[in-house]
Design a protein around this motif. Structure first.
Motif, mmCIF file in Angstrom:
data_model
loop_
_atom_site.group_PDB
_atom_site.id
_atom_site.type_symbol
_atom_site.label_atom_id
_atom_site.label_comp_id
_atom_site.label_asym_id
_atom_site.label_seq_id
_atom_site.Cartn_x
_atom_site.Cartn_y
_atom_site.Cartn_z
ATOM 1 N N ALA A 1 -4.913 0.006 -9.198
ATOM 2 C CA ALA A 1 -4.850 1.295 -8.513
ATOM 3 C C ALA A 1 -4.955 2.445 -9.502
ATOM 4 C CB ALA A 1 -3.554 1.392 -7.714
ATOM 5 N N ILE B 1 2.110 1.884 -3.557
ATOM 6 C CA ILE B 1 1.040 2.369 -4.431
ATOM 7 C C ILE B 1 0.733 3.833 -4.139
ATOM 8 C CG2 ILE B 1 -1.406 2.094 -4.985
ATOM 9 C CD1 ILE B 1 -1.101 -0.881 -4.592
ATOM 10 N N SER C 1 0.832 -1.212 0.000
ATOM 11 C CA SER C 1 0.000 0.000 0.000
ATOM 12 C C SER C 1 0.862 1.256 0.000
ATOM 13 C CB SER C 1 -0.921 -0.009 1.226
ATOM 14 O OG SER C 1 -1.823 -1.096 1.171
ATOM 15 N N ALA D 1 -5.427 2.438 -2.575
ATOM 16 C CA ALA D 1 -4.408 1.388 -2.459
ATOM 17 C C ALA D 1 -4.968 0.151 -1.774
ATOM 18 C CB ALA D 1 -3.209 1.928 -1.681
#
Length: 690
Positions: free
Chosen positions: A217, A183, A180, A207
């Motif tokens: 994403a 991203i 995460s 994310a």
């Protein structure tokens, strides 16, 4: 000009711009720099992690006009044409639609020709696991020894379906899912270049929804820009993704920790009003609980800029760590059971009510505080200690209770004989012990001196039901035999009212003759008993008196027991496992006082742990404490096992005779020349005989 989606516009063009796959980039760049190039590579991983992107960058590195390099120029004809998807010597084949042997044969026939404009012919086969078995077999030889100018790049999301013969011919690289953080960082760069306003919490939601896929994403970011009119806020993302505001879940956890069912139901109704998924609510609740547990165990592991950091820190201080684990387990399991509920609302509400039902109502007690009360004050010396309740105790205190009970359980598990003893009736100053517990009494000389002989009931006044095991004993005790009529409260021979004795006052005392001398450790009471009292009919109240302290009262059953009756008794004893084998394969040698002597032909059974269990069952059967002496030696035919084998042989012989004498069988033999195959006739045995 046609709009180009973010996933294509911001596709990495070189190794240094690739996100999240450093382990693969490192291996490929080293191979290109040292010119140690394999002829086949296999990229595996979930969707949107860079398999096709890596293939195109690798093809540019192999065919760049500046030479084989880990840093292609991106400006030459080969690099630009590969990026545009029109390079003649770079072929991307979709195995999902070209999965047959004919398509694979056609591709391999073209591979033998030299490249038209590049240095290498690069064949990229996407979703290679979709090829048929014949197609895989067709490419094996070429894949193992291709022409020098041919390179194969295989990509798949399911490497388990690829034959091992193909895997062994390739260099395999497993691409990781995007974190995460990676991203969010990449989306910040993209949106800054696109001049789009955004909030970090909104990117975190994207994310989380992408589940490790960078392409997902970027696609969600395209959708978010359109949904929010170019202003990505957390509220807009929650509305677009249908996710739950974490503040609702924080309120739910506060209500659960406080035990307020009304507040819990109010939060559930608010979620229903917003039309949110209850399955997603349970998933988000489990995630929030996991972060609370992390904050409790590792303070500082949650970043201070986390959107829910304040709520997580508050819940970490509000809830006991055991309670967090309990709620997490209920949330995870309830999500799996949500499809079985009448509707999602009922399933979610029942999950919350289950948490309330399992949660302790009182403040949880820290097991490290020495067992003090929740208020920090210990009970006064004269105050009665509250009885522990598993329904209201916290999980930590429940574990402490279980741990403290282990020594008692261990002592009771080593029981080898049973003797039922009377216990003094409870008085107003001395409350009665719980009926469920097995009373374990100690004895010393002071207790012997304090016993009033006139208060001692006669031995024959104690009913047989009490001596063998009264109805008041614990039915869950390992030595309790529910099948014995002497311990059946409803048995017609047991009438507590006519006996004049409160049967409920009697508990069972279980000595362990493996650690104690059941007779030698206790003094006789004969010196304290007046001369005019018959010592043979005396039993001490609230004091364990063993057989050595009174005349030996041999049970009529034990006195009539002999070797011929032993096989039938051994086959019917309520024992299993090694104790049952010891009983069935042993031979009766006789008795010496209260000692039963057996002989067994298997040495391991003579010293087995089942000896203690068999001794206990025999004590219960004969109504007196007996000792068991098992010796090793040859046995005869007077064992339960030998008798059962003889009965089986007799029934087998009778069955064979009945088949031979059957009129139908005789007719088959005479008319058709049939014959009964020896050994094919089997007698039918019941379970006990078998």
């Amino acid at each position: 000009m046609t709009y180009l989606v973010l996933a294509r516009k911001w596709r990495p063009r070189s190794f240094d711009t690739l996100v999240g796959q450093d382990h693969v980039v490192r291996a490929l760049t080293h191979a290109l720099s040292t010119q140690r190039l394999h002829h086949a590579w296999l990229f595996t991983g979930t969707r949107g992690v860079g398999k096709t992107t890596l293939s195109r960058i690798l093809a540019k590195s192999l065919n760049c006009e500046t030479g084989i390099t880990a840093t292609p120029c991106g400006a030459c004809r080969a690099c630009t044409e590969i990026d545009a998807g029109r390079f003649v010597d770079y072929v991307e084949l979709d195995a999902a639609s070209n999965r047959g042997v004919d398509e694979m044969t056609q591709l391999l026939e073209q591979a033998v020709y030299a490249p038209g404009s590049g240095r290498f012919k690069v064949y990229m086969i996407d979703e290679v696991h979709m090829l048929t078995g014949h197609a895989f077999n067709a490419m094996l030889k070429t894949l193992e020894e291709p022409p020098p100018h041919v390179k194969f790049i295989l990509a798949t999301t399911d490497p388990q379906k690829i034959p091992v013969t193909v895997l062994s011919r390739c260099l395999q690289f497993n691409l990781k899912q995007m974190t995460s953080e990676a991203i969010v960082e990449h989306l910040q760069t993209v949106l800054a270049q696109e001049d789009v306003e955004f909030q970090i919490p909104a990117l975190r939601l994207i994310a989380q929804a992408a589940s490790g896929s960078m392409r997902d994403a970027l696609s969600l970011t395209d959708q978010a820009i359109a949904y929010s009119a170019g202003n990505l806020t957390a509220e807009a993302m929650q509305g677009m993704l249908g996710t739950i505001d974490q503040r609702y879940l924080a309120r739910l956890l506060r209500a659960l920790a406080a035990g307020s069912g009304a507040d819990v139901l109010h939060v559930a109704d608010e979620l229903a009003t917003r039309g949110l998924s209850y399955s997603g609510a349970l998933a988000d609740l489990a995630i929030l609980l996991s972060r609370v547990a992390i904050q409790q165990r590792i303070p500082g592991a949650i970043a201070a800029d986390e959107p829910m950091f304040d709520e997580i820190a508050e819940l970490a201080g509000l809830m006991h760590s055991d309670l967090v684990q309990l709620f997490y387990s209920v949330a995870v399991h309830s999500r799996n059971e949500l499809s079985l509920a009448p509707d999602e609302y009922a399933g979610f509400v029942m999950a919350c009510l289950r948490m309330l039902a399992l949660a302790p109502q009182a403040e949880p007690v820290d097991p490290l505080d020495g067992g003090s009360s929740p208020s920090g004050q210990r009970p006064a010396a004269g105050d009665p200690a509250p009885a522990p309740s598993l329904a209201t105790a916290s999980p930590a205190s429940t574990q402490a209770i279980s741990a403290s009970a282990q020594p008692v359980a261990g002592a009771l598990s080593s029981v080898s004989s049973v003797q039922s003893l009377p216990v003094q009736a409870p008085t107003a100053s001395a409350p009665a012990a719980p009926r469920e517990a097995v009373a374990v009494h100690s004895f010393d000389e002071q207790q012997a001196d304090s016993v009033d002989p006139h208060d001692i009931p006669a031995w024959e006044d104690i009913p047989p039901a009490v001596e063998a095991g009264p109805p008041g004993v614990d039915a869950g005790h390992p030595n309790f035999d529910a099948g014995d009529p002497s311990v059946d409260p409803g048995h017609p021979d047991v009438d507590a009212g006519d006996l004049g004795v409160d049967v409920g006052q009697y508990e069972s005392f279980v000595p362990d003759d493996s650690e104690y001398d059941a007779y030698g450790q206790y003094q006789s009471l004969d010196e304290d008993i007046p001369a005019d009292v018959d010592a043979a009919n005396m039993v001490a109240v609230n004091t364990p008196v063993f057989a050595s302290e009174r005349p030996k009262l041999r049970s009529p059953k034990l006195s009539r027991m002999d070797g011929k009756a032993w096989p039938a008794l051994a086959a019917q004893l309520p024992v299993t496992g090694l104790a049952a084998e010891l009983a069935r394969q042993s031979e009766w040698l006789g008795t010496e006082g209260d000692q039963i002597r057996l002989r067994v032909a298997v040495r391991t059974l003579a010293a087995t742990a089942g000896k203690a269990r068999l001794c206990t069952v025999l004590s219960e059967h004969f109504g007196t404490v007996v000792q068991l002496d098992v010796e090793f030696g040859a046995t005869g035919e007077e064992t339960a096992h030998a008798v059962a084998q003889a009965e089986r042989a007799a029934r087998q012989k009778q069955a064979e005779h009945d088949v031979q004498a059957d009129p139908f069988v005789q007719a088959l033999i005479q008319e058709f020349g049939a014959k009964v195959i020896p050994g094919s006739v089997r007698a039918v045995f019941n379970d006990r005989a078998a």
